[in-house]
Design a protein around this motif. Structure first.
Motif, mmCIF file in Angstrom:
data_model
loop_
_atom_site.group_PDB
_atom_site.id
_atom_site.type_symbol
_atom_site.label_atom_id
_atom_site.label_comp_id
_atom_site.label_asym_id
_atom_site.label_seq_id
_atom_site.Cartn_x
_atom_site.Cartn_y
_atom_site.Cartn_z
ATOM 1 N N SER A 1 12.100 47.587 20.678
ATOM 2 C CA SER A 1 12.605 46.452 20.108
ATOM 3 C C SER A 1 12.262 46.662 18.555
ATOM 4 N N GLY A 2 11.446 47.562 18.197
ATOM 5 C CA GLY A 2 11.195 47.890 16.834
ATOM 6 C C GLY A 2 9.649 47.281 16.326
ATOM 7 N N GLU A 3 9.172 46.665 17.364
ATOM 8 C CA GLU A 3 7.922 45.566 17.159
ATOM 9 C C GLU A 3 6.691 46.527 17.850
ATOM 10 N N PRO A 4 5.430 46.383 17.472
ATOM 11 C CA PRO A 4 4.231 47.042 18.199
ATOM 12 C C PRO A 4 4.074 45.719 19.349
ATOM 13 N N SER A 5 3.358 46.492 20.546
ATOM 14 C CA SER A 5 2.688 45.398 21.338
ATOM 15 C C SER A 5 1.388 45.277 21.035
ATOM 16 N N CYS A 6 0.684 44.149 21.745
ATOM 17 C CA CYS A 6 -0.664 43.883 21.480
ATOM 18 C C CYS A 6 -1.514 43.887 22.687
ATOM 19 N N MET A 7 -2.622 44.419 22.843
ATOM 20 C CA MET A 7 -3.482 44.021 24.140
ATOM 21 C C MET A 7 -3.790 42.666 24.406
ATOM 22 N N GLY A 8 -3.659 42.286 25.299
ATOM 23 C CA GLY A 8 -3.935 40.869 26.037
ATOM 24 C C GLY A 8 -4.433 40.779 27.215
ATOM 25 N N LEU A 9 -5.034 39.764 27.522
ATOM 26 C CA LEU A 9 -5.705 39.337 28.983
ATOM 27 C C LEU A 9 -4.728 38.794 29.876
ATOM 28 N N ARG A 10 -4.824 39.400 30.993
ATOM 29 C CA ARG A 10 -4.039 38.752 32.297
ATOM 30 C C ARG A 10 -5.087 38.580 33.212
ATOM 31 N N ASP A 11 -5.061 36.960 33.473
ATOM 32 C CA ASP A 11 -6.188 36.294 34.444
ATOM 33 C C ASP A 11 -5.656 36.886 35.775
ATOM 34 N N ASN A 12 -6.790 37.093 36.576
ATOM 35 C CA ASN A 12 -6.663 37.589 37.968
ATOM 36 C C ASN A 12 -7.329 36.262 38.839
ATOM 37 N N GLY A 13 -7.602 35.156 38.565
ATOM 38 C CA GLY A 13 -8.412 34.326 39.454
ATOM 39 C C GLY A 13 -9.738 34.481 39.075
ATOM 40 N N ALA A 14 -10.375 35.022 40.437
ATOM 41 C CA ALA A 14 -11.860 35.235 40.492
ATOM 42 C C ALA A 14 -12.435 36.559 39.966
ATOM 43 N N LYS A 15 -11.119 37.624 40.021
ATOM 44 C CA LYS A 15 -11.527 39.044 39.572
ATOM 45 C C LYS A 15 -11.567 38.912 38.087
ATOM 46 N N PRO A 16 -12.058 40.003 37.418
ATOM 47 C CA PRO A 16 -12.060 40.156 36.077
ATOM 48 C C PRO A 16 -10.458 40.319 35.313
ATOM 49 N N ALA A 17 -10.321 39.815 34.338
ATOM 50 C CA ALA A 17 -9.032 39.876 33.527
ATOM 51 C C ALA A 17 -8.815 41.325 33.396
ATOM 52 N N THR A 18 -7.244 41.701 33.581
ATOM 53 C CA THR A 18 -6.867 42.976 33.046
ATOM 54 C C THR A 18 -6.385 42.834 31.666
ATOM 55 N N ILE A 19 -6.594 44.037 31.116
ATOM 56 C CA ILE A 19 -5.781 44.429 29.796
ATOM 57 C C ILE A 19 -4.255 44.774 29.997
ATOM 58 N N VAL A 20 -3.316 44.143 29.219
ATOM 59 C CA VAL A 20 -2.007 44.364 29.389
ATOM 60 C C VAL A 20 -1.557 44.491 28.081
ATOM 61 N N ALA A 21 -0.247 45.119 27.990
ATOM 62 C CA ALA A 21 0.320 45.049 26.644
ATOM 63 C C ALA A 21 1.342 43.916 26.696
ATOM 64 N N ALA A 22 1.648 43.106 25.747
ATOM 65 C CA ALA A 22 2.090 41.959 25.482
ATOM 66 C C ALA A 22 2.917 41.765 24.042
ATOM 67 N N PRO A 23 3.936 41.091 24.033
ATOM 68 C CA PRO A 23 4.420 40.628 22.730
ATOM 69 C C PRO A 23 3.337 39.936 21.891
ATOM 70 N N CYS A 24 3.278 40.482 20.620
ATOM 71 C CA CYS A 24 2.049 40.122 19.922
ATOM 72 C C CYS A 24 2.300 38.334 19.502
ATOM 73 N N ASP A 25 1.235 37.813 19.605
ATOM 74 C CA ASP A 25 1.204 36.242 19.186
ATOM 75 C C ASP A 25 -0.153 35.915 18.790
ATOM 76 N N THR A 26 -0.152 35.641 17.514
ATOM 77 C CA THR A 26 -1.346 35.347 17.085
ATOM 78 C C THR A 26 -2.068 34.058 17.570
ATOM 79 N N SER A 27 -1.373 33.010 18.116
ATOM 80 C CA SER A 27 -1.893 31.834 18.779
ATOM 81 C C SER A 27 -2.192 31.997 20.215
ATOM 82 N N ALA A 28 -2.057 33.247 20.896
ATOM 83 C CA ALA A 28 -2.509 33.442 22.072
ATOM 84 C C ALA A 28 -4.045 33.906 22.021
ATOM 85 N N ALA A 29 -4.894 33.157 22.762
ATOM 86 C CA ALA A 29 -6.410 33.255 22.813
ATOM 87 C C ALA A 29 -6.576 34.629 23.450
#
Length: 119
Positions: free
Chosen positions: A29-57
């Motif tokens: 798409s011409g844009e970079p991806s950002c590292m982000g957290l994907r919650d997995n309930g009681a398990k640790p969050a995994t790190i995923v590539a996501a569209p960049c969003d500066t408002s996403a904690a």
């Protein structure tokens, strides 16, 4: 961060006192991806590539110098939302969990070649 090129090349983009961690190369798409957290309930969050969003904690990280690597380079712990830290689980990947974070070496490879938005 050190590792296999180009998958390990990232750009730290300041957002206030924290940073987004962007891929060093843009996707189809011409844009970079950002590292982000994907919650997995009681398990640790995994790190995923996501569209960049500066408002996403889950895409905002802190860098804290925590010592030196075996190669005598500065090492950093990367903090994530919810008081978690990034932890390298080797073959199991990268997760964000409470507790001591893994030390990461952040190597400066010079200016980014990512296009600036609006250019």
């Amino acid at each position: 961060m050190e590792g296999d090129v180009p998958k390990s090349l990232f750009v730290l983009a300041p957002v206030g006192t924290r940073h987004q961690i962007k891929t060093a190369e843009a996707d189809s798409s011409g844009e970079p991806s950002c590292m982000g957290l994907r919650d997995n309930g009681a398990k640790p969050a995994t790190i995923v590539a996501a569209p960049c969003d500066t408002s996403a904690a889950g895409q905002l990280f802190t860098m804290k110098k925590t010592g030196r690597s075996d190669g005598d380079l500065p090492a950093y712990t990367i903090g994530a939302a919810g008081g978690r830290t990034l932890q390298d689980k080797g073959v199991g990947g990268l997760v964000a969990a409470t507790g001591a974070g893994s030390p990461f070496v952040l190597v400066d490879n010079g200016p980014s070649t990512l296009p600036r938005l609006g250019d």
